[in-house]
Design a protein around this motif. Sequence first.
Motif, short mmCIF file in Angstrom:
data_model
loop_
_atom_site.label_atom_id
_atom_site.label_comp_id
_atom_site.label_asym_id
_atom_site.label_seq_id
_atom_site.Cartn_x
_atom_site.Cartn_y
_atom_site.Cartn_z
N PRO A 1 0.93 -1.01 0.66
CA PRO A 1 0.20 0.08 0.21
C PRO A 1 1.25 1.12 -0.14
CG PRO A 1 -0.07 -0.97 2.29
CD PRO A 1 1.00 -1.67 1.16
N SER A 2 0.48 2.27 -0.52
CA SER A 2 0.98 3.64 -0.62
C SER A 2 0.45 4.47 0.33
CB SER A 2 1.15 4.27 -2.10
OG SER A 2 -0.25 4.61 -2.54
N MET A 3 1.95 5.23 1.09
CA MET A 3 0.60 5.95 2.12
C MET A 3 1.21 7.34 1.52
SD MET A 3 -0.96 4.25 4.54
CE MET A 3 -0.08 3.54 6.11
N THR A 4 0.12 8.69 1.87
CA THR A 4 -0.29 9.69 1.16
C THR A 4 0.06 10.09 3.03
OG1 THR A 4 -0.62 9.78 -0.90
CG2 THR A 4 -0.97 11.51 0.39
N PRO A 5 1.24 11.01 3.51
CA PRO A 5 0.03 11.98 4.97
C PRO A 5 -0.49 12.83 4.68
CG PRO A 5 2.97 12.28 4.06
CD PRO A 5 2.28 11.66 3.15
N VAL A 6 -1.15 13.12 5.91
CA VAL A 6 -1.89 14.00 5.87
C VAL A 6 -1.88 14.93 7.13
CG1 VAL A 6 -4.83 14.73 6.37
CG2 VAL A 6 -4.00 12.59 5.25
N PRO A 7 -1.94 16.59 7.07
CA PRO A 7 -1.86 16.66 8.13
C PRO A 7 -2.69 17.22 9.22
CG PRO A 7 -1.91 18.75 6.28
CD PRO A 7 -2.77 17.50 5.75
N ASP A 8 -2.59 17.18 10.17
CA ASP A 8 -3.05 17.02 11.14
C ASP A 8 -4.28 17.83 11.37
OD1 ASP A 8 -1.18 15.23 12.49
OD2 ASP A 8 -0.31 16.75 14.14
N GLY A 9 -5.40 17.62 12.01
CA GLY A 9 -6.67 18.43 11.50
C GLY A 9 -7.31 18.33 10.19
N GLY A 10 -6.83 17.28 9.66
CA GLY A 10 -7.94 17.10 8.25
C GLY A 10 -6.58 17.21 6.94
N GLY A 11 -7.54 17.16 6.09
CA GLY A 11 -7.46 17.67 4.97
C GLY A 11 -6.48 18.56 3.95
N THR A 12 -6.34 19.83 5.15
CA THR A 12 -5.81 20.75 4.73
C THR A 12 -4.31 21.33 6.15
OG1 THR A 12 -5.87 23.42 5.09
CG2 THR A 12 -7.66 22.35 6.40
N SER A 13 -3.36 22.09 5.44
CA SER A 13 -2.22 22.10 5.69
C SER A 13 -2.58 23.99 6.84
CB SER A 13 -0.93 22.21 5.22
OG SER A 13 -1.38 23.74 3.99
N GLU A 14 -3.69 24.14 6.54
CA GLU A 14 -4.60 25.84 6.74
C GLU A 14 -4.76 25.59 8.64
OE1 GLU A 14 -7.01 30.18 6.56
OE2 GLU A 14 -7.09 28.97 4.78
N VAL A 15 -3.70 26.70 8.84
CA VAL A 15 -4.58 26.32 10.73
C VAL A 15 -5.42 27.95 11.12
CG1 VAL A 15 -3.96 26.62 13.25
CG2 VAL A 15 -2.37 25.75 11.48
N LEU A 16 -6.52 27.07 11.53
CA LEU A 16 -7.68 28.19 11.72
C LEU A 16 -7.78 28.75 12.93
CD1 LEU A 16 -9.97 29.40 9.59
CD2 LEU A 16 -11.57 27.72 10.16
N ARG A 17 -7.66 29.66 13.11
CA ARG A 17 -7.83 30.17 14.63
C ARG A 17 -8.74 31.34 14.84
NH1 ARG A 17 -2.73 28.81 15.98
NH2 ARG A 17 -1.21 29.50 15.35
N PRO A 18 -9.58 30.77 15.82
CA PRO A 18 -10.70 32.02 15.97
C PRO A 18 -10.42 33.49 16.73
CG PRO A 18 -10.02 30.76 17.66
CD PRO A 18 -9.54 30.14 16.72
N PRO A 19 -10.90 34.09 16.75
CA PRO A 19 -10.44 35.81 16.25
C PRO A 19 -10.64 36.13 18.44
CG PRO A 19 -13.13 35.20 16.54
CD PRO A 19 -12.22 34.20 16.20
N GLU A 20 -9.57 36.90 18.07
CA GLU A 20 -9.27 37.36 20.09
C GLU A 20 -11.09 37.59 21.04
OE1 GLU A 20 -6.92 37.51 21.65
OE2 GLU A 20 -5.80 36.53 19.75
N VAL A 21 -10.82 36.94 22.20
CA VAL A 21 -12.33 37.57 22.95
C VAL A 21 -12.31 38.68 23.29
CG1 VAL A 21 -13.60 36.65 25.13
CG2 VAL A 21 -11.30 35.35 23.82
N THR A 22 -14.01 38.74 22.93
CA THR A 22 -13.80 40.50 23.09
C THR A 22 -14.69 40.85 24.52
OG1 THR A 22 -15.94 40.35 21.76
CG2 THR A 22 -13.94 40.90 20.59
N LYS A 23 -15.12 41.59 24.75
CA LYS A 23 -15.87 42.17 25.90
C LYS A 23 -17.34 41.81 25.72
CE LYS A 23 -16.79 46.86 25.10
NZ LYS A 23 -17.81 47.26 24.58
N ASP A 24 -17.36 41.36 24.25
CA ASP A 24 -18.97 41.39 24.13
C ASP A 24 -19.56 40.13 23.13
OD1 ASP A 24 -19.80 44.11 24.44
OD2 ASP A 24 -18.72 44.92 22.01
N GLU A 25 -17.93 39.66 23.88
CA GLU A 25 -18.15 37.97 23.17
C GLU A 25 -19.02 36.85 24.57
OE1 GLU A 25 -15.85 33.87 23.28
OE2 GLU A 25 -15.38 35.94 22.30
N LEU A 26 -19.81 36.37 24.43
CA LEU A 26 -20.78 35.44 25.37
C LEU A 26 -20.43 34.03 25.24
CD1 LEU A 26 -24.34 36.82 24.66
CD2 LEU A 26 -22.50 36.89 25.99
N SER A 27 -20.28 33.20 24.17
CA SER A 27 -19.12 32.21 23.91
C SER A 27 -19.06 31.51 23.01
CB SER A 27 -20.41 30.67 24.35
OG SER A 27 -21.61 30.42 23.48
#
Length: 185
Positions: free
Chosen positions: A44-70
């Motif tokens: 079998p041949s193996m193709t490495p997949v980046p951690d977190g799925g099929g994308t190498s981009e890291v998706l970061r949530p925005p900074e917490v603000t005073k108006d954030e509830l959850s």
Amino acid sequence: MTLTSWGIEPRRIVALVAAMVIAGVAGACTSDTGEAPRPTAEQPSMTPVPDGGGTSEVLRPPEVTKDELSRIVVRNAEGLFWDGSKDTRSVTRAGQRHRLTGRCLSLTAGGALVVEVLGPGTAGAVEGAPSQPAPGEPVASFTVPCDGTEASLDLPALTPSSGELTVAEATSQVAQGWVVLSRVA
């Protein structure tokens, strides 16, 4: 001194010698050509997949603000199964407007992160058991297409004391994503 003087019977000596001869002949029958054997089946041949799925981009949530509830941050989400975290800082209040904002990346084309805002929790356990409020029923739903763009939804009014976010069953093929519920000034 002979083997018979040690108490070893002649037939056992013959059996021992015969076993040694057979072992020597069997070893001589194999030949080492120095080449590794060829596999009989395709490996079998193996193709490495980046951690977190099929994308190498890291998706970061925005900074917490005073108006954030959850907020909820997910990885490897499919239906109700997902990895990640969620945090509820505050709940909704009467007379406030709210906004859901989110972004996600898909494992394959067509993924979607579907998040529900849960209503007020109900009373916890009874009869002396530890009391943990049960989450309420969904009061709003938000679908984020996993194409990498940020999506938002303004909510006219939410039931007071709502605010916990949860991944809905309609979620599919999410490599990573996030959704934030906040007050709108």
